[in-house]
Design a protein around this motif. Structure first.
Motif, PDB file in Angstrom:
ATOM      1  N   ILE A 113       0.855  -1.191   0.000  1.00  0.00           N
ATOM      2  CA  ILE A 113       0.000   0.000   0.000  1.00  0.00           C
ATOM      3  C   ILE A 113       0.887   1.237   0.000  1.00  0.00           C
ATOM      4  O   ILE A 113       1.808   1.338   0.818  1.00  0.00           O
ATOM      5  CB  ILE A 113      -0.906   0.026   1.249  1.00  0.00           C
ATOM      6  CG1 ILE A 113      -1.755  -1.237   1.331  1.00  0.00           C
ATOM      7  CG2 ILE A 113      -1.808   1.265   1.243  1.00  0.00           C
ATOM      8  CD1 ILE A 113      -2.446  -1.414   2.663  1.00  0.00           C
ATOM      9  N   PRO A 114       0.656   2.211  -0.882  1.00  0.00           N
ATOM     10  CA  PRO A 114       1.470   3.433  -0.887  1.00  0.00           C
ATOM     11  C   PRO A 114       1.404   4.157   0.451  1.00  0.00           C
ATOM     12  O   PRO A 114       0.355   4.187   1.108  1.00  0.00           O
ATOM     13  CB  PRO A 114       0.835   4.277  -2.000  1.00  0.00           C
ATOM     14  CG  PRO A 114       0.120   3.294  -2.867  1.00  0.00           C
ATOM     15  CD  PRO A 114      -0.356   2.208  -1.950  1.00  0.00           C
ATOM     16  N   GLU A 115       2.508   4.752   0.866  1.00  0.00           N
ATOM     17  CA  GLU A 115       2.561   5.423   2.162  1.00  0.00           C
ATOM     18  C   GLU A 115       1.680   6.657   2.238  1.00  0.00           C
ATOM     19  O   GLU A 115       1.334   7.109   3.339  1.00  0.00           O
ATOM     20  CB  GLU A 115       4.006   5.787   2.500  1.00  0.00           C
ATOM     21  CG  GLU A 115       4.886   4.566   2.777  1.00  0.00           C
ATOM     22  CD  GLU A 115       6.317   4.931   3.105  1.00  0.00           C
ATOM     23  OE1 GLU A 115       6.588   6.130   3.363  1.00  0.00           O
ATOM     24  OE2 GLU A 115       7.182   4.032   3.101  1.00  0.00           O
ATOM     25  N   ASP A 116       1.272   7.207   1.085  1.00  0.00           N
ATOM     26  CA  ASP A 116       0.398   8.384   1.120  1.00  0.00           C
ATOM     27  C   ASP A 116      -1.047   8.028   1.467  1.00  0.00           C
ATOM     28  O   ASP A 116      -1.906   8.909   1.560  1.00  0.00           O
ATOM     29  CB  ASP A 116       0.458   9.169  -0.193  1.00  0.00           C
ATOM     30  CG  ASP A 116      -0.008   8.366  -1.403  1.00  0.00           C
ATOM     31  OD1 ASP A 116      -0.423   7.196  -1.253  1.00  0.00           O
ATOM     32  OD2 ASP A 116       0.035   8.918  -2.527  1.00  0.00           O
ATOM     33  N   LYS A 117      -1.321   6.762   1.692  1.00  0.00           N
ATOM     34  CA  LYS A 117      -2.658   6.329   2.117  1.00  0.00           C
ATOM     35  C   LYS A 117      -2.767   6.250   3.643  1.00  0.00           C
ATOM     36  O   LYS A 117      -3.808   5.859   4.167  1.00  0.00           O
ATOM     37  CB  LYS A 117      -2.989   4.952   1.520  1.00  0.00           C
ATOM     38  CG  LYS A 117      -2.887   4.878   0.002  1.00  0.00           C
ATOM     39  CD  LYS A 117      -3.871   5.804  -0.692  1.00  0.00           C
ATOM     40  CE  LYS A 117      -3.777   5.647  -2.212  1.00  0.00           C
ATOM     41  NZ  LYS A 117      -4.700   6.587  -2.924  1.00  0.00           N
ATOM     42  N   ILE A 154      -9.619   8.419   0.058  1.00  0.00           N
ATOM     43  CA  ILE A 154      -8.395   8.046  -0.649  1.00  0.00           C
ATOM     44  C   ILE A 154      -8.276   6.534  -0.844  1.00  0.00           C
ATOM     45  O   ILE A 154      -7.314   6.056  -1.437  1.00  0.00           O
ATOM     46  CB  ILE A 154      -7.154   8.578   0.091  1.00  0.00           C
ATOM     47  CG1 ILE A 154      -7.089   8.074   1.535  1.00  0.00           C
ATOM     48  CG2 ILE A 154      -7.119  10.096   0.069  1.00  0.00           C
ATOM     49  CD1 ILE A 154      -5.840   8.536   2.294  1.00  0.00           C
ATOM     50  N   LEU A 155      -9.270   5.794  -0.359  1.00  0.00           N
ATOM     51  CA  LEU A 155      -9.354   4.361  -0.583  1.00  0.00           C
ATOM     52  C   LEU A 155     -10.766   3.996  -0.998  1.00  0.00           C
ATOM     53  O   LEU A 155     -11.724   4.652  -0.584  1.00  0.00           O
ATOM     54  CB  LEU A 155      -8.992   3.584   0.691  1.00  0.00           C
ATOM     55  CG  LEU A 155      -7.549   3.659   1.198  1.00  0.00           C
ATOM     56  CD1 LEU A 155      -7.459   3.053   2.597  1.00  0.00           C
ATOM     57  CD2 LEU A 155      -6.583   2.979   0.245  1.00  0.00           C
ATOM     58  N   GLU A 157     -13.979   1.192  -1.142  1.00  0.00           N
ATOM     59  CA  GLU A 157     -14.525   0.215  -0.198  1.00  0.00           C
ATOM     60  C   GLU A 157     -13.867  -1.149  -0.397  1.00  0.00           C
ATOM     61  O   GLU A 157     -13.601  -1.870   0.580  1.00  0.00           O
ATOM     62  CB  GLU A 157     -16.043   0.099  -0.385  1.00  0.00           C
ATOM     63  CG  GLU A 157     -16.835   1.344  -0.012  1.00  0.00           C
ATOM     64  CD  GLU A 157     -16.908   1.556   1.501  1.00  0.00           C
ATOM     65  OE1 GLU A 157     -16.392   0.697   2.264  1.00  0.00           O
ATOM     66  OE2 GLU A 157     -17.467   2.586   1.926  1.00  0.00           O
ATOM     67  N   LYS A 158     -13.591  -1.491  -1.642  1.00  0.00           N
ATOM     68  CA  LYS A 158     -12.938  -2.771  -1.924  1.00  0.00           C
ATOM     69  C   LYS A 158     -11.526  -2.787  -1.354  1.00  0.00           C
ATOM     70  O   LYS A 158     -11.091  -3.797  -0.771  1.00  0.00           O
ATOM     71  CB  LYS A 158     -12.888  -3.002  -3.438  1.00  0.00           C
ATOM     72  CG  LYS A 158     -12.191  -4.302  -3.847  1.00  0.00           C
ATOM     73  CD  LYS A 158     -12.892  -5.529  -3.290  1.00  0.00           C
ATOM     74  CE  LYS A 158     -12.258  -6.806  -3.806  1.00  0.00           C
ATOM     75  NZ  LYS A 158     -12.864  -8.025  -3.197  1.00  0.00           N
ATOM     76  N   GLU A 159     -10.798  -1.680  -1.488  1.00  0.00           N
ATOM     77  CA  GLU A 159      -9.448  -1.598  -0.931  1.00  0.00           C
ATOM     78  C   GLU A 159      -9.476  -1.708   0.589  1.00  0.00           C
ATOM     79  O   GLU A 159      -8.630  -2.380   1.192  1.00  0.00           O
ATOM     80  CB  GLU A 159      -8.786  -0.287  -1.362  1.00  0.00           C
ATOM     81  CG  GLU A 159      -8.370  -0.268  -2.826  1.00  0.00           C
ATOM     82  CD  GLU A 159      -7.884   1.092  -3.280  1.00  0.00           C
ATOM     83  OE1 GLU A 159      -7.006   1.131  -4.163  1.00  0.00           O
ATOM     84  OE2 GLU A 159      -8.388   2.114  -2.757  1.00  0.00           O
ATOM     85  N   VAL A 160     -10.456  -1.059   1.206  1.00  0.00           N
ATOM     86  CA  VAL A 160     -10.606  -1.137   2.662  1.00  0.00           C
ATOM     87  C   VAL A 160     -10.820  -2.592   3.083  1.00  0.00           C
ATOM     88  O   VAL A 160     -10.187  -3.092   4.022  1.00  0.00           O
ATOM     89  CB  VAL A 160     -11.771  -0.254   3.145  1.00  0.00           C
ATOM     90  CG1 VAL A 160     -12.106  -0.559   4.611  1.00  0.00           C
ATOM     91  CG2 VAL A 160     -11.419   1.215   2.995  1.00  0.00           C
TER      92      VAL A 160
END
Length: 204
Positions: A113-117, A154-155, A157-160
């Protein structure tokens, strides 16, 4: 007996006042915010890292480092060490923002996961005061208010959902054995009698 004393010292915040104060997360909507408490994750190079709280939502991943301290707390965002002043005595401790960055980096590497998240939060409890002009994410109160202030999605629902599943899969059991191994790992790295602590290296 020494090991039991060390466990009490390292994990004194897991119960009592810490649990009560950090119960603030209960005021977050459970359908929006997914909370993990006292998470121990494996490190790729061996050993473990212990994270007080991970809160996942479409507004990002909030990684919370708590400090149960007293006295006056001084420090700047870029300083390797901060200072705790109790009466006339000064005690250096690692900049918790650096410590929490290690936690964020670990999750980022494990789950790709990118650190900007991520959002880093340092939450001081206990009878302490902070110097003026601390970074906005270093808090004595307003824990849930700060989280709710992040309103940009920034995310997805699927990513969460995938992140929640990933943390669940990777986290080690919350047990006495896990805590003991983590403490032994910390002591092996930082408490060698013949080696001074390097505050540029994050504690875990």
């Amino acid at each position: 007996m020494a090991l039991l004393k060390n466990i009490k010292t390292w994990y004194k915040g897991w119960d009592g006042e810490l649990t009560v104060k950090l119960g603030q997360w209960l005021f977050l909507n459970k359908k929006t915010y997914h909370v993990f408490n006292n998470v121990t994750l494996p490190l790729f190079g061996g050993g473990t890292t212990q994270i007080d709280h991970i809160i996942i939502s479409v507004y990002g991943i909030f990684v919370v480092e708590t400090k149960n301290m007293k006295g006056l707390i001084y420090g700047n965002a870029k300083d390797p060490t901060w200072t705790q002043i109790v009466f006339i005595k000064r005690y250096p401790f690692q900049n918790p923002l650096r410590q929490n960055y290690k936690h964020i980096k670990t999750i980022s590497e494990i789950l790709k996961i990118p650190e900007d998240k991520f959002h880093s939060i340092i939450f001081f409890i206990g009878n302490c005061k902070l110097q003026r002009n601390m970074p906005e994410n270093v808090l004595l109160k307003g824990y849930t208010k700060y989280i709710k202030s992040k309103t940009e999605k920034i995310l997805t629902e699927k990513e969460v959902s995938n992140i929640v599943e990933g943390i669940t899969a990777y986290k080690l059991p919350s047990s006495f054995k896990t805590k003991r191994k983590h403490i032994q790992y910390i002591k092996r790295i930082h408490d060698t009698e013949n080696e001074p602590r390097n505050y540029d290296e994050p504690i875990y």
